[in-house]
Design a protein around this motif. Structure first.
Motif, PDB file in Angstrom:
ATOM      1  N   ALA A  25      -4.128  11.593  -7.252  1.00  0.00           N
ATOM      2  CA  ALA A  25      -4.568  12.761  -6.495  1.00  0.00           C
ATOM      3  C   ALA A  25      -6.090  12.784  -6.347  1.00  0.00           C
ATOM      4  CB  ALA A  25      -4.081  14.038  -7.174  1.00  0.00           C
ATOM      5  N   VAL A  26      -6.793  12.450  -7.421  1.00  0.00           N
ATOM      6  CA  VAL A  26      -8.256  12.461  -7.379  1.00  0.00           C
ATOM      7  C   VAL A  26      -8.781  11.385  -6.438  1.00  0.00           C
ATOM      8  CG1 VAL A  26     -10.364  12.112  -8.731  1.00  0.00           C
ATOM      9  CG2 VAL A  26      -8.466  13.434  -9.698  1.00  0.00           C
ATOM     10  N   PHE A  27      -8.219  10.186  -6.511  1.00  0.00           N
ATOM     11  CA  PHE A  27      -8.679   9.098  -5.653  1.00  0.00           C
ATOM     12  C   PHE A  27      -8.420   9.408  -4.180  1.00  0.00           C
ATOM     13  CE2 PHE A  27      -8.129   6.158  -9.457  1.00  0.00           C
ATOM     14  CZ  PHE A  27      -9.494   6.017  -9.651  1.00  0.00           C
ATOM     15  N   LEU A  28      -7.283  10.001  -3.890  1.00  0.00           N
ATOM     16  CA  LEU A  28      -6.971  10.324  -2.499  1.00  0.00           C
ATOM     17  C   LEU A  28      -7.916  11.383  -1.946  1.00  0.00           C
ATOM     18  CD1 LEU A  28      -3.061  10.317  -2.594  1.00  0.00           C
ATOM     19  CD2 LEU A  28      -4.537   8.706  -1.386  1.00  0.00           C
ATOM     20  N   ILE A  40     -10.370  13.185 -13.616  1.00  0.00           N
ATOM     21  CA  ILE A  40      -9.012  12.677 -13.844  1.00  0.00           C
ATOM     22  C   ILE A  40      -8.461  13.241 -15.148  1.00  0.00           C
ATOM     23  CG2 ILE A  40      -7.656  10.603 -14.337  1.00  0.00           C
ATOM     24  CD1 ILE A  40      -9.586   9.086 -12.457  1.00  0.00           C
ATOM     25  N   ALA A  41      -9.299  13.250 -16.180  1.00  0.00           N
ATOM     26  CA  ALA A  41      -8.877  13.782 -17.476  1.00  0.00           C
ATOM     27  C   ALA A  41      -8.547  15.268 -17.375  1.00  0.00           C
ATOM     28  CB  ALA A  41      -9.975  13.551 -18.511  1.00  0.00           C
ATOM     29  N   ARG A  42      -9.372  16.009 -16.658  1.00  0.00           N
ATOM     30  CA  ARG A  42      -9.138  17.451 -16.518  1.00  0.00           C
ATOM     31  C   ARG A  42      -7.782  17.721 -15.878  1.00  0.00           C
ATOM     32  NH1 ARG A  42      -9.260  21.526 -13.086  1.00  0.00           N
ATOM     33  NH2 ARG A  42      -9.661  20.184 -11.277  1.00  0.00           N
ATOM     34  N   ARG A  43      -7.463  16.981 -14.829  1.00  0.00           N
ATOM     35  CA  ARG A  43      -6.198  17.210 -14.133  1.00  0.00           C
ATOM     36  C   ARG A  43      -4.996  16.738 -14.949  1.00  0.00           C
ATOM     37  NH1 ARG A  43      -6.788  16.790  -7.615  1.00  0.00           N
ATOM     38  NH2 ARG A  43      -8.979  17.415  -7.470  1.00  0.00           N
ATOM     39  N   ILE A  61      -8.287   2.176 -13.718  1.00  0.00           N
ATOM     40  CA  ILE A  61      -7.222   3.121 -13.370  1.00  0.00           C
ATOM     41  C   ILE A  61      -6.766   2.874 -11.937  1.00  0.00           C
ATOM     42  CG2 ILE A  61      -6.604   5.545 -13.099  1.00  0.00           C
ATOM     43  CD1 ILE A  61      -8.727   6.235 -15.187  1.00  0.00           C
ATOM     44  N   TYR A  62      -7.737   2.712 -11.044  1.00  0.00           N
ATOM     45  CA  TYR A  62      -7.411   2.463  -9.638  1.00  0.00           C
ATOM     46  C   TYR A  62      -6.631   1.158  -9.497  1.00  0.00           C
ATOM     47  CZ  TYR A  62      -8.119   2.698  -4.574  1.00  0.00           C
ATOM     48  OH  TYR A  62      -7.915   2.800  -3.223  1.00  0.00           O
ATOM     49  N   ALA A  63      -7.069   0.143 -10.215  1.00  0.00           N
ATOM     50  CA  ALA A  63      -6.384  -1.147 -10.159  1.00  0.00           C
ATOM     51  C   ALA A  63      -4.955  -1.024 -10.672  1.00  0.00           C
ATOM     52  CB  ALA A  63      -7.153  -2.181 -10.978  1.00  0.00           C
ATOM     53  N   ALA A  64      -4.752  -0.218 -11.707  1.00  0.00           N
ATOM     54  CA  ALA A  64      -3.400  -0.024 -12.243  1.00  0.00           C
ATOM     55  C   ALA A  64      -2.506   0.666 -11.220  1.00  0.00           C
ATOM     56  CB  ALA A  64      -3.463   0.798 -13.529  1.00  0.00           C
ATOM     57  N   LEU A  65      -3.057   1.649 -10.511  1.00  0.00           N
ATOM     58  CA  LEU A  65      -2.299   2.325  -9.463  1.00  0.00           C
ATOM     59  C   LEU A  65      -1.892   1.351  -8.366  1.00  0.00           C
ATOM     60  CD1 LEU A  65      -4.202   5.706  -8.938  1.00  0.00           C
ATOM     61  CD2 LEU A  65      -1.807   5.445  -9.603  1.00  0.00           C
ATOM     62  N   PHE A  99       7.398  -3.328   5.932  1.00  0.00           N
ATOM     63  CA  PHE A  99       7.017  -2.329   6.929  1.00  0.00           C
ATOM     64  C   PHE A  99       7.639  -0.976   6.577  1.00  0.00           C
ATOM     65  CE2 PHE A  99       7.378   0.004  10.892  1.00  0.00           C
ATOM     66  CZ  PHE A  99       6.141  -0.202  11.488  1.00  0.00           C
ATOM     67  N   ASP A 100       8.911  -0.977   6.224  1.00  0.00           N
ATOM     68  CA  ASP A 100       9.599   0.266   5.861  1.00  0.00           C
ATOM     69  C   ASP A 100       9.003   0.885   4.599  1.00  0.00           C
ATOM     70  OD1 ASP A 100      11.264  -0.003   8.029  1.00  0.00           O
ATOM     71  OD2 ASP A 100      12.972  -0.769   6.881  1.00  0.00           O
ATOM     72  N   PHE A 101       8.589   0.029   3.658  1.00  0.00           N
ATOM     73  CA  PHE A 101       7.994   0.539   2.419  1.00  0.00           C
ATOM     74  C   PHE A 101       6.748   1.358   2.724  1.00  0.00           C
ATOM     75  CE2 PHE A 101       4.840   0.140  -0.962  1.00  0.00           C
ATOM     76  CZ  PHE A 101       5.544   0.616  -2.062  1.00  0.00           C
ATOM     77  N   TYR A 102       5.851   0.804   3.530  1.00  0.00           N
ATOM     78  CA  TYR A 102       4.619   1.520   3.847  1.00  0.00           C
ATOM     79  C   TYR A 102       4.862   2.678   4.816  1.00  0.00           C
ATOM     80  CZ  TYR A 102       1.607  -1.810   1.424  1.00  0.00           C
ATOM     81  OH  TYR A 102       0.974  -2.562   0.459  1.00  0.00           O
ATOM     82  N   ALA A 103       5.867   2.554   5.671  1.00  0.00           N
ATOM     83  CA  ALA A 103       6.188   3.657   6.576  1.00  0.00           C
ATOM     84  C   ALA A 103       6.687   4.869   5.791  1.00  0.00           C
ATOM     85  CB  ALA A 103       7.237   3.223   7.594  1.00  0.00           C
ATOM     86  N   ALA A 104       7.462   4.605   4.745  1.00  0.00           N
ATOM     87  CA  ALA A 104       8.012   5.685   3.927  1.00  0.00           C
ATOM     88  C   ALA A 104       7.021   6.188   2.883  1.00  0.00           C
ATOM     89  CB  ALA A 104       9.286   5.213   3.230  1.00  0.00           C
ATOM     90  N   ASN A 105       5.991   5.384   2.597  1.00  0.00           N
ATOM     91  CA  ASN A 105       5.011   5.745   1.563  1.00  0.00           C
ATOM     92  C   ASN A 105       3.592   5.584   2.103  1.00  0.00           C
ATOM     93  OD1 ASN A 105       6.927   5.872  -0.968  1.00  0.00           O
ATOM     94  ND2 ASN A 105       7.419   3.942   0.050  1.00  0.00           N
ATOM     95  N   PRO A 106       3.190   6.444   3.031  1.00  0.00           N
ATOM     96  CA  PRO A 106       1.869   6.279   3.658  1.00  0.00           C
ATOM     97  C   PRO A 106       0.710   6.345   2.675  1.00  0.00           C
ATOM     98  CG  PRO A 106       2.839   8.414   4.209  1.00  0.00           C
ATOM     99  CD  PRO A 106       3.920   7.605   3.583  1.00  0.00           C
ATOM    100  N   ARG A 107       0.864   7.083   1.571  1.00  0.00           N
ATOM    101  CA  ARG A 107      -0.215   7.154   0.590  1.00  0.00           C
ATOM    102  C   ARG A 107      -0.432   5.814  -0.101  1.00  0.00           C
ATOM    103  NH1 ARG A 107      -3.558  11.030   2.014  1.00  0.00           N
ATOM    104  NH2 ARG A 107      -2.688  13.132   1.875  1.00  0.00           N
ATOM    105  N   GLU A 108       0.636   5.031  -0.209  1.00  0.00           N
ATOM    106  CA  GLU A 108       0.494   3.695  -0.786  1.00  0.00           C
ATOM    107  C   GLU A 108      -0.373   2.824   0.124  1.00  0.00           C
ATOM    108  OE1 GLU A 108       1.636   3.124  -3.708  1.00  0.00           O
ATOM    109  OE2 GLU A 108       3.122   4.707  -3.981  1.00  0.00           O
TER     110      GLU A 108
END
Length: 223
Positions: A25-28, A40-43, A61-65, A99-108
């Protein structure tokens, strides 16, 4: 003793997952450079010191995501149902899966392509960026392997797979931003048409040129 270790590991995994959910959420919202371990810790409901017991930096953390996202993508491509009608059908199924994976998961897609803050891997070290790029390439490699099974040499298969991915990502960006509507087109239909044309062009003859001048190697049965 074994059960106790399992419970401890489950608790560790749950806490790590909570941190990653908060970090997403913070990165987005703020991008890599604008994010902080403190926020990140606060949330997540932890102290910054507790976060560092799981990750050495916000970049880690970003790399793990991203790595978890790519693992899900890789599973989607690997698990795509493939008909026993040859490598052309395998290519179509694998390509449609990512294609379907990214279409269904735009945040990814946003996270994977650093769209939360420009188009460059800002904030990541070159080592992390290289590692994540390699993982993404491996997730997409089944399409390249299918192209080689269809008769393309390695260089031509790589170029075709690159063009395929670039075409699909472009359509996904148009879909996610709503720009596709100005053309009154369907991103999914356009992608399917591109893949069908690619299969027809590559599979249409062992002596036809591939995209960007790549050559198609004769199949062993074409003698």
């Amino acid at each position: 003793m074994h059960a106790k270790l399992q419970r401890r590991q489950a608790l560790t995994d749950a806490r790590r997952s909570l941190v990653l959910d908060a970090a997403r959420a913070v990165f987005l919202e703020a991008g890599i450079e604008g994010a902080s371990v403190r926020e990140i810790a606060r949330r997540a409901g932890y102290t910054p010191g507790a976060i560092y017991s799981y990750f050495e930096s916000k970049e880690a953390i970003y790399a793990a995501l991203l790595d978890e996202s790519i693992q899900r993508l890789q599973s989607a491509v690997a698990d795509a149902p493939v008909a026993r009608d040859g490598p052309g059908q395998a290519l179509a199924a694998r390509a449609q899966a990512w294609f379907d994976f990214y279409a269904a998961n735009p945040r990814e897609l946003d996270l994977g392509f650093y769209l939360v803050q420009g188009m460059r891997p800002r904030g990541l070290t070159s080592e992390l960026d290289h590692e994540l790029n390699d993982h993404l390439y491996q997730a997409l490699r089944p399409c390249e392997e299918a192209l080689q099974e269809m008769g393309l040499d390695a260089d031509a298969a790589l170029r075709e797979n690159t063009a395929l991915f670039a075409h699909g990502v472009g359509l996904l960006l148009m879909q996610h931003t709503g720009r596709i509507r100005m053309f009154r087109q369907s991103a999914d239909a356009l992608f399917k048409a591109y893949v069908a044309q690619l299969v027809q062009r590559v599979d249409g003859g062992s002596r036809q040129p591939g995209l960007f001048g790549g050559t198609v190697q004769p199949d062993s049965t074409d003698t």
